[in-house]
Design a protein around this motif. Structure first.
Motif, PDB file in Angstrom:
ATOM      1  N   ASN A 123      13.431  41.225  23.454  1.00 36.72           N
ATOM      2  CA  ASN A 123      12.958  39.900  23.858  1.00 36.72           C
ATOM      3  C   ASN A 123      13.563  39.546  25.212  1.00 36.72           C
ATOM      4  OD1 ASN A 123      11.520  37.385  23.146  1.00 36.72           O
ATOM      5  ND2 ASN A 123      13.560  36.476  23.203  1.00 36.72           N
TER       6      ASN A 123
ATOM      7  N   TRP B  38       7.576  35.529  24.628  1.00 34.48           N
ATOM      8  CA  TRP B  38       8.631  35.594  23.620  1.00 34.48           C
ATOM      9  C   TRP B  38       8.134  36.337  22.387  1.00 34.48           C
ATOM     10  CZ3 TRP B  38      13.380  32.554  23.555  1.00 34.48           C
ATOM     11  CH2 TRP B  38      13.564  31.752  24.687  1.00 34.48           C
TER      12      TRP B  38
ATOM     13  N   ASP C 221      17.996  40.478  22.041  1.00 35.60           N
ATOM     14  CA  ASP C 221      17.539  39.212  22.607  1.00 35.60           C
ATOM     15  C   ASP C 221      18.272  38.922  23.908  1.00 35.60           C
ATOM     16  OD1 ASP C 221      16.493  36.647  23.030  1.00 35.60           O
ATOM     17  OD2 ASP C 221      18.202  35.759  21.978  1.00 35.60           O
TER      18      ASP C 221
ATOM     19  N   SER D 148      17.148  36.383  25.932  1.00 38.77           N
ATOM     20  CA  SER D 148      16.612  35.087  26.365  1.00 38.77           C
ATOM     21  C   SER D 148      17.703  34.163  26.886  1.00 38.77           C
ATOM     22  CB  SER D 148      15.883  34.403  25.206  1.00 38.77           C
ATOM     23  OG  SER D 148      16.807  33.997  24.196  1.00 38.77           O
TER      24      SER D 148
END
Length: 222
Positions: free
Chosen positions: A53, A61, A81, A83
């Motif tokens: 991600n 996403w 992840d 993000s």
């Protein structure tokens, strides 16, 4: 799709243990389209898959609801992840209820400690290319419950983060990492097109940071 499968098979032939699969970019896919894409490509891939991600670069996403649907695919073994959103990271940790075997990893090194405290399995850190033992020690201190040592090592990781503040483009993270690797003699700092390596002033700043915080790495080398 076809090219990705070909690259995956080449990776398998070269001895890779697993694959990383990010969301397709350029034209943003809807979550239904993304789910179908991952389902179809996983049927063709020869190795276990770690989802990735990275919405700041792909613009898409892996929504938690999408990940819940994808958790039924045995070939998928977890997610990294990057993000930088700890609320999102906390939400996807709930997927452990569906797939206890999944590895849920954090990308940003500065958040490694918080991610571990929340229940994450670890991190995939660019800085680990430069200082692998530092990140191993940080993880082991957490597992041992040594909070003082974990905090000390996290501060060392934050010291390394200073190299990522050099430059003004998103590519500075890769440039800084490659520059540091070249300074410690691991590899050249050549960048893939269209990116340029750091020039002399930026390279000197990286060297100064490493020399100040990690003198054992480069000493007095230029």
């Amino acid at each position: 799709f076809v090219e990705s499968v070909a690259v995956a098979r080449a990776a398998e032939a070269s001895g890779a243990d697993a694959l990383v699969l990010a969301t397709p970019y350029y034209f943003p896919a809807g979550q239904t389209e993304l789910t179908g894409y991952v389902q179809r490509i996983c049927d063709e891939l020869p190795l276990p898959v770690m989802l990735y991600n990275m919405p700041s670069l792909t613009k898409v996403w892996f929504e938690p609801e999408t990940l819940a649907k994808l958790s039924t695919i045995d070939r998928i073994i977890g997610i990294k992840d990057s993000s930088g959103d700890l609320d999102y990271f906390t939400r996807i940790l709930q997927l452990k209820r569906l797939r206890p075997d999944w590895s849920i990893m954090i990308g940003p090194e500065a958040m490694l400690g918080e991610a571990l405290d929340l229940g994450g399995d670890g991190g995939v850190a660019g800085g680990g290319n430069v200082l692998p033992q530092l990140f191993v020690d940080r993880y082991n201190a957490f597992r041992a419950g040594d909070q003082a040592e974990a905090a000390r090592l996290q501060r060392r990781i934050l010291d390394l983060q200073q190299i990522y503040e050099i430059g003004k483009y998103a590519s500075r993270h890769i440039k800084a990492t490659k520059c540091a690797l070249s300074l410690v003699g691991i590899c050249d700092d050549c960048m893939a097109e269209p990116f340029d390596r750091f020039r002399a002033p930026e390279r000197q700043r990286v060297a100064d940071i490493l020399r100040a915080s990690f003198p054992e790495l480069i000493g007095d080398n230029p």
